[in-house]
Enzyme design. Structure first.
Site, PDB file in Angstrom:
ATOM      1  N   HIS A  71       0.816  -1.223   0.000  1.00 45.07           N
ATOM      2  CA  HIS A  71       0.000   0.000   0.000  1.00 45.07           C
ATOM      3  C   HIS A  71       0.844   1.265   0.000  1.00 45.07           C
ATOM      4  O   HIS A  71       1.886   1.332   0.660  1.00 45.07           O
ATOM      5  CB  HIS A  71      -0.987   0.001   1.170  1.00 45.07           C
ATOM      6  N   ASP A 188       6.440   2.105   6.129  1.00 47.45           N
ATOM      7  CA  ASP A 188       5.167   1.397   6.109  1.00 47.45           C
ATOM      8  C   ASP A 188       4.234   2.172   5.185  1.00 47.45           C
ATOM      9  O   ASP A 188       3.694   3.209   5.596  1.00 47.45           O
ATOM     10  CB  ASP A 188       4.612   1.305   7.528  1.00 47.45           C
ATOM     11  N   GLU A 222      -5.149   1.077   3.004  1.00 47.66           N
ATOM     12  CA  GLU A 222      -4.802   0.065   3.995  1.00 47.66           C
ATOM     13  C   GLU A 222      -4.790   0.618   5.408  1.00 47.66           C
ATOM     14  O   GLU A 222      -5.239  -0.047   6.348  1.00 47.66           O
ATOM     15  CB  GLU A 222      -3.431  -0.547   3.661  1.00 47.66           C
ATOM     16  N   GLU A 223      -4.283   1.838   5.584  1.00 49.75           N
ATOM     17  CA  GLU A 223      -4.160   2.388   6.934  1.00 49.75           C
ATOM     18  C   GLU A 223      -5.516   2.619   7.606  1.00 49.75           C
ATOM     19  O   GLU A 223      -5.580   2.768   8.820  1.00 49.75           O
ATOM     20  CB  GLU A 223      -3.367   3.703   6.903  1.00 49.75           C
TER      21      GLU A 223
END
Length: 351
Positions: A71, A188, A222-223
């Site tokens: 992502h 990330d 995604e987060e």
């Protein structure tokens, strides 16, 4: 033949990716960046309605597919309140704590696309004024954005075009050290996106036909929990999320190997796929660690929750200080890229 992975190229690509602001909900620029790189490689792509990007490499077997995902959306914030003191109150995007962004430089993007810089600070920052500067809670009430503009009240802020709902992104402060570390916000999961792009580049350059048609989802939600819960073709059998390995007390994951997740907050990952990944790592001398991430969910677990009948797994580079100022080492990136290469070339069946 050139050495693969080319870790210098991978790190430079990650540096480019983390430098493009892309909090969840505002990812158009980084998706376009990825799309253009894939177009240059003559890779078929399409966008889903959520704004994510799907690339496809045809394989020998077109009846059983694989899907890999990483992502590009990141943590960030949104303007919650235009304050009378000429500053901004924030509402967080993603799962992290206010103390993780104290003192960070940021950018505010207005709805018209204008960018203003600022700094995220405690309202009680000055020790010469506030006796409780050290003890005050780092929370929404006490933290605010100091805008780099001459503003003294809410009207001044609004005159700049800044309003509730504007996106706020954090300065990544990316650095590549001489001894192989990369430290930055948003590793990330842009570290994994960079790895997947390098993998696709290698496969195209060497004209490799994969054993199974393989899709690559560059997800953008995604987060906030639903990046990978749709656009999975009915032919997809295996779904592998490539995301960070979480480090901390009691964890096996480190910055120098690839982390293979066996369980997270959603429950165990598929046992057969995990064993196949371990076998590939061991047969190719790839350093790895098995681990459990107790407060973690991935796009693979989102896909399972959405009801898809798939085999799901999760691997990724080990990332220190996740959801803060993160760091990893080139050996972890290298091993992750190697394992993915051998995985997509393998004809192992996980069911």
């Amino acid at each position: 033949m050139s050495t693969y992975p080319n870790i210098t190229d991978t790190k430079e690509l990650i540096k480019q990716l983390v430098s493009i602001p892309s909090p969840s909900g505002n990812t158009m620029k980084v998706i376009q960046f990825v799309e253009e790189r894939l177009r240059d490689l003559d890779v078929e792509t399409k966008r889903n309605r959520k704004g994510g990007l799907i690339a496809t490499l045809p394989g020998k077997n077109n009846e059983a597919h694989r899907m890999l995902t990483a992502h590009v959306d990141t943590l960030g914030a949104m303007v919650k309140e235009v304050k009378d003191n000429g500053r901004l109150r924030l509402d967080l995007i993603g799962g992290f704590k206010y103390n993780a962004m104290e003192g960070e430089y940021c950018e505010i993007e207005t709805s018209s696309g204008e960018i203003f810089t600022g700094t995220i600070l405690m309202r009680q920052t000055s020790v010469h004024v506030y006796k409780d500067a050290g003890e005050a809670k780092r929370n929404q009430e006490n933290m605010e954005v100091r805008i780099d503009a001459k503003v003294e009240n809410a009207a001044d802020i609004r005159a700049l075009g800044i309003e509730v709902g504007d996106f706020v992104s954090f300065d990544p402060r990316v650095q590549l050290t001489a001894n192989g570390f990369i430290k930055s916000r948003h590793l990330d999961d842009k570290a994994s996106v960079g790895i997947l792009l390098q993998l696709i580049k290698r496969l195209k350059q060497e004209n490799i036909t994969l054993p199974y048609t393989t899709h690559f989802l560059i997800s953008n939600n995604e987060e906030i929990g639903y990046g990978g819960n749709s656009n999975i073709s009915p032919e997809t059998v295996e779904y592998l999320a490539v995301d960070m390995g979480a480090m901390g007390d009691g964890q096996s994951t480190d910055e120098y190997t690839v982390s293979i997740c066996v369980k997270d907050s959603s429950g165990p990952y598929h046992y057969g796929l995990r064993k196949n990944l371990v076998a590939l790592a061991e047969s190719n001398q790839i350093g790895y660690q098995l681990d459990i991430y107790p407060f973690y969910g991935s796009d693979a677990s989102a896909a399972i929750r959405a009801g898809h009948d798939i085999v799901h797994g999760l691997i990724g580079p080990g990332i220190d200080s996740s959801h803060a100022y993160e760091r990893t080492h080139e050996t972890s990136l290298n091993y992750t890229e190697q394992l993915l290469y051998h995985y997509v070339l393998s004809d192992m069946v996980s069911i």
